[in-house]
Design a protein around this motif. Structure first.
Motif, PDB file in Angstrom:
ATOM      1  N   GLU A 237      -9.115 -59.678  25.305  1.00 59.92           N
ATOM      2  CA  GLU A 237      -8.524 -59.827  23.974  1.00 59.92           C
ATOM      3  C   GLU A 237      -8.790 -61.218  23.403  1.00 59.92           C
ATOM      4  O   GLU A 237      -9.190 -61.364  22.243  1.00 59.92           O
ATOM      5  CB  GLU A 237      -7.027 -59.581  24.061  1.00 59.92           C
ATOM      6  CG  GLU A 237      -6.265 -59.812  22.768  1.00 59.92           C
ATOM      7  CD  GLU A 237      -4.763 -59.774  22.994  1.00 59.92           C
ATOM      8  OE1 GLU A 237      -4.138 -58.818  22.532  1.00 59.92           O
ATOM      9  OE2 GLU A 237      -4.235 -60.699  23.648  1.00 59.92           O
ATOM     10  N   HIS A 238      -8.603 -62.245  24.211  1.00 55.82           N
ATOM     11  CA  HIS A 238      -8.829 -63.623  23.744  1.00 55.82           C
ATOM     12  C   HIS A 238     -10.307 -63.852  23.425  1.00 55.82           C
ATOM     13  O   HIS A 238     -10.630 -64.535  22.451  1.00 55.82           O
ATOM     14  CB  HIS A 238      -8.334 -64.622  24.791  1.00 55.82           C
ATOM     15  CG  HIS A 238      -6.853 -64.830  24.766  1.00 55.82           C
ATOM     16  ND1 HIS A 238      -6.264 -65.933  24.198  1.00 55.82           N
ATOM     17  CD2 HIS A 238      -5.824 -64.064  25.214  1.00 55.82           C
ATOM     18  CE1 HIS A 238      -4.946 -65.853  24.304  1.00 55.82           C
ATOM     19  NE2 HIS A 238      -4.657 -64.719  24.921  1.00 55.82           N
TER      20      HIS A 238
ATOM     21  N   VAL B 283     -14.524 -59.233  17.080  1.00 57.52           N
ATOM     22  CA  VAL B 283     -15.086 -57.889  17.152  1.00 57.52           C
ATOM     23  C   VAL B 283     -13.973 -56.900  16.839  1.00 57.52           C
ATOM     24  O   VAL B 283     -12.797 -57.178  17.046  1.00 57.52           O
ATOM     25  CB  VAL B 283     -15.680 -57.592  18.549  1.00 57.52           C
ATOM     26  CG1 VAL B 283     -16.866 -58.489  18.843  1.00 57.52           C
ATOM     27  CG2 VAL B 283     -14.622 -57.752  19.644  1.00 57.52           C
ATOM     28  N   PHE B 284     -14.363 -55.767  16.338  1.00 56.03           N
ATOM     29  CA  PHE B 284     -13.420 -54.700  16.028  1.00 56.03           C
ATOM     30  C   PHE B 284     -12.335 -55.206  15.067  1.00 56.03           C
ATOM     31  O   PHE B 284     -11.140 -54.977  15.265  1.00 56.03           O
ATOM     32  CB  PHE B 284     -12.801 -54.156  17.315  1.00 56.03           C
ATOM     33  CG  PHE B 284     -12.363 -52.722  17.207  1.00 56.03           C
ATOM     34  CD1 PHE B 284     -13.126 -51.790  16.531  1.00 56.03           C
ATOM     35  CD2 PHE B 284     -11.176 -52.291  17.780  1.00 56.03           C
ATOM     36  CE1 PHE B 284     -12.724 -50.473  16.426  1.00 56.03           C
ATOM     37  CE2 PHE B 284     -10.761 -50.974  17.683  1.00 56.03           C
ATOM     38  CZ  PHE B 284     -11.548 -50.062  17.010  1.00 56.03           C
TER      39      PHE B 284
ATOM     40  N   VAL C  47      -7.468 -57.479  10.165  1.00 55.14           N
ATOM     41  CA  VAL C  47      -6.615 -56.824  11.169  1.00 55.14           C
ATOM     42  C   VAL C  47      -7.415 -56.778  12.470  1.00 55.14           C
ATOM     43  O   VAL C  47      -8.445 -56.090  12.549  1.00 55.14           O
ATOM     44  CB  VAL C  47      -6.211 -55.403  10.734  1.00 55.14           C
ATOM     45  CG1 VAL C  47      -5.375 -54.731  11.822  1.00 55.14           C
ATOM     46  CG2 VAL C  47      -5.457 -55.437   9.420  1.00 55.14           C
ATOM     47  N   HIS C  48      -6.946 -57.502  13.485  1.00 50.97           N
ATOM     48  CA  HIS C  48      -7.657 -57.559  14.767  1.00 50.97           C
ATOM     49  C   HIS C  48      -7.287 -56.325  15.596  1.00 50.97           C
ATOM     50  O   HIS C  48      -6.343 -56.332  16.381  1.00 50.97           O
ATOM     51  CB  HIS C  48      -7.297 -58.846  15.503  1.00 50.97           C
ATOM     52  CG  HIS C  48      -7.771 -60.080  14.819  1.00 50.97           C
ATOM     53  ND1 HIS C  48      -8.980 -60.688  15.112  1.00 50.97           N
ATOM     54  CD2 HIS C  48      -7.216 -60.824  13.820  1.00 50.97           C
ATOM     55  CE1 HIS C  48      -9.150 -61.748  14.347  1.00 50.97           C
ATOM     56  NE2 HIS C  48      -8.091 -61.862  13.559  1.00 50.97           N
ATOM     57  N   SER C  49      -8.076 -55.280  15.426  1.00 47.17           N
ATOM     58  CA  SER C  49      -7.740 -53.997  16.047  1.00 47.17           C
ATOM     59  C   SER C  49      -7.908 -54.015  17.556  1.00 47.17           C
ATOM     60  O   SER C  49      -7.352 -53.149  18.244  1.00 47.17           O
ATOM     61  CB  SER C  49      -8.603 -52.889  15.441  1.00 47.17           C
ATOM     62  OG  SER C  49      -8.354 -52.765  14.057  1.00 47.17           O
TER      63      SER C  49
ATOM     64  N   GLU D  83      -5.757 -53.475  23.437  1.00 45.22           N
ATOM     65  CA  GLU D  83      -5.148 -54.157  24.588  1.00 45.22           C
ATOM     66  C   GLU D  83      -3.731 -53.654  24.824  1.00 45.22           C
ATOM     67  O   GLU D  83      -3.327 -53.402  25.961  1.00 45.22           O
ATOM     68  CB  GLU D  83      -5.145 -55.669  24.333  1.00 45.22           C
ATOM     69  CG  GLU D  83      -4.661 -56.501  25.522  1.00 45.22           C
ATOM     70  CD  GLU D  83      -3.204 -56.917  25.387  1.00 45.22           C
ATOM     71  OE1 GLU D  83      -2.522 -57.038  26.423  1.00 45.22           O
ATOM     72  OE2 GLU D  83      -2.743 -57.110  24.250  1.00 45.22           O
ATOM     73  N   TRP D  84      -2.968 -53.472  23.747  1.00 42.82           N
ATOM     74  CA  TRP D  84      -1.602 -52.963  23.888  1.00 42.82           C
ATOM     75  C   TRP D  84      -1.582 -51.539  24.428  1.00 42.82           C
ATOM     76  O   TRP D  84      -0.724 -51.193  25.244  1.00 42.82           O
ATOM     77  CB  TRP D  84      -0.893 -53.011  22.535  1.00 42.82           C
ATOM     78  CG  TRP D  84      -0.476 -54.386  22.114  1.00 42.82           C
ATOM     79  CD1 TRP D  84      -0.452 -55.505  22.881  1.00 42.82           C
ATOM     80  CD2 TRP D  84      -0.023 -54.782  20.811  1.00 42.82           C
ATOM     81  NE1 TRP D  84      -0.014 -56.591  22.148  1.00 42.82           N
ATOM     82  CE2 TRP D  84       0.258 -56.175  20.875  1.00 42.82           C
ATOM     83  CE3 TRP D  84       0.172 -54.112  19.614  1.00 42.82           C
ATOM     84  CZ2 TRP D  84       0.727 -56.892  19.780  1.00 42.82           C
ATOM     85  CZ3 TRP D  84       0.637 -54.828  18.521  1.00 42.82           C
ATOM     86  CH2 TRP D  84       0.911 -56.203  18.595  1.00 42.82           C
TER      87      TRP D  84
END
Length: 248
Positions: free
Chosen positions: A32-33, A40-41, A57-59, A64-65
């Protein structure tokens, strides 16, 4: 004596799965980091969402969630509070559902429908939180008083409920334009790291407590050598999957 030892050994054996799961969460956190360093995404929110025009919006955070939140719920509910997996599955599914709905609300251009999505998401949060609070209540009513790290186990689930609420407040502030997209990202990444660190430390404490209880039990119970155990003792240990050495 043997039943007490079997119970303690079984508790210790259950501590080897949490480190594996926490490693998975940390690997996802690293990915994620990295995705934020080289975006990306990333999608663009609908017009009217937040104060920023063309709000990113960092999808990948959602991805990750969707992996890590189920792991955290399994750690807290199944492995810490000993709740059956079937009791964990409903709040797990509900939690993943409200995260996806909240993410989708970013892209709804009609404000009324967007807030309907958000209202549904928060309603599902309340439902999942109620189930999680029930885990704690049942555990406190049924767990033996000498359960290692009894209060710490309960704390993990309560902490998750509070942390998810804080995520929700950051999300609302973002949608309403109180927080910029960059500030939201900083808050989310900080919460993500702190949550995984909390679970890593907590399960290290639980494991240490279990091993401490095992050592104390070995001293207090004056465990007999293998060749002096009765047939019933040996059968009880083997029934729990304990491998006993062969004694001539």
């Amino acid at each position: 004596k043997t039943q007490g030892m079997v119970r303690i050994v079984r508790d210790v054996e259950y501590t080897f799965l949490p480190p594996l799961l926490t490693c998975v969460t940390l690997l996802m956190l690293l990915a994620e980091h990295l995705s934020c360093l080289k975006p990306v995404f990333v999608h663009i929110a609908a017009s009217g969402v937040g104060a920023d025009s063309g709000r990113p919006v960092h999808s990948f955070i959602l991805l990750e969630w969707l992996v890590n939140v189920p792991i955290l719920l399994i750690l807290a509910g199944n492995l810490a509070l000993n709740r059956p997996l079937r009791e964990v599955l409903r709040p797990l599914a509900v939690t993943n559902s409200y995260m996806v709905i909240a993410w989708a609300a970013y892209f709804v251009p009609i404000e009324g429908i967007r807030w309907l999505f958000i209202a549904v998401s928060f309603s599902l949060y309340v439902w999942a939180s109620y189930d999680m609070a029930t885990w704690v209540a049942v555990f406190r009513a049924t767990a033996r008083p000498d359960m290692p790290a009894r209060n710490l186990r309960c704390f993990l689930t309560i902490a998750l409920i509070v942390i998810f609420f804080l995520y929700g407040m950051v999300y609302l502030a973002s949608v309403m334009g109180i927080l910029s997209a960059h500030s939201e990202l900083i808050f989310v990444l900080t919460f993500n790291f702190a949550t995984k660190l909390l679970f890593t430390i907590a399960f290290a404490g639980i494991r240490a407590s279990q091993f401490n209880d095992l050592l104390v039990a070995l001293v207090r119970m004056k465990v007999l050598p293998i060749n002096q155990l009765s047939t019933g003792d040996v059968e009880a240990l083997e029934a729990e999957g304990c491998e006993l050495p062969v004694v001539d």
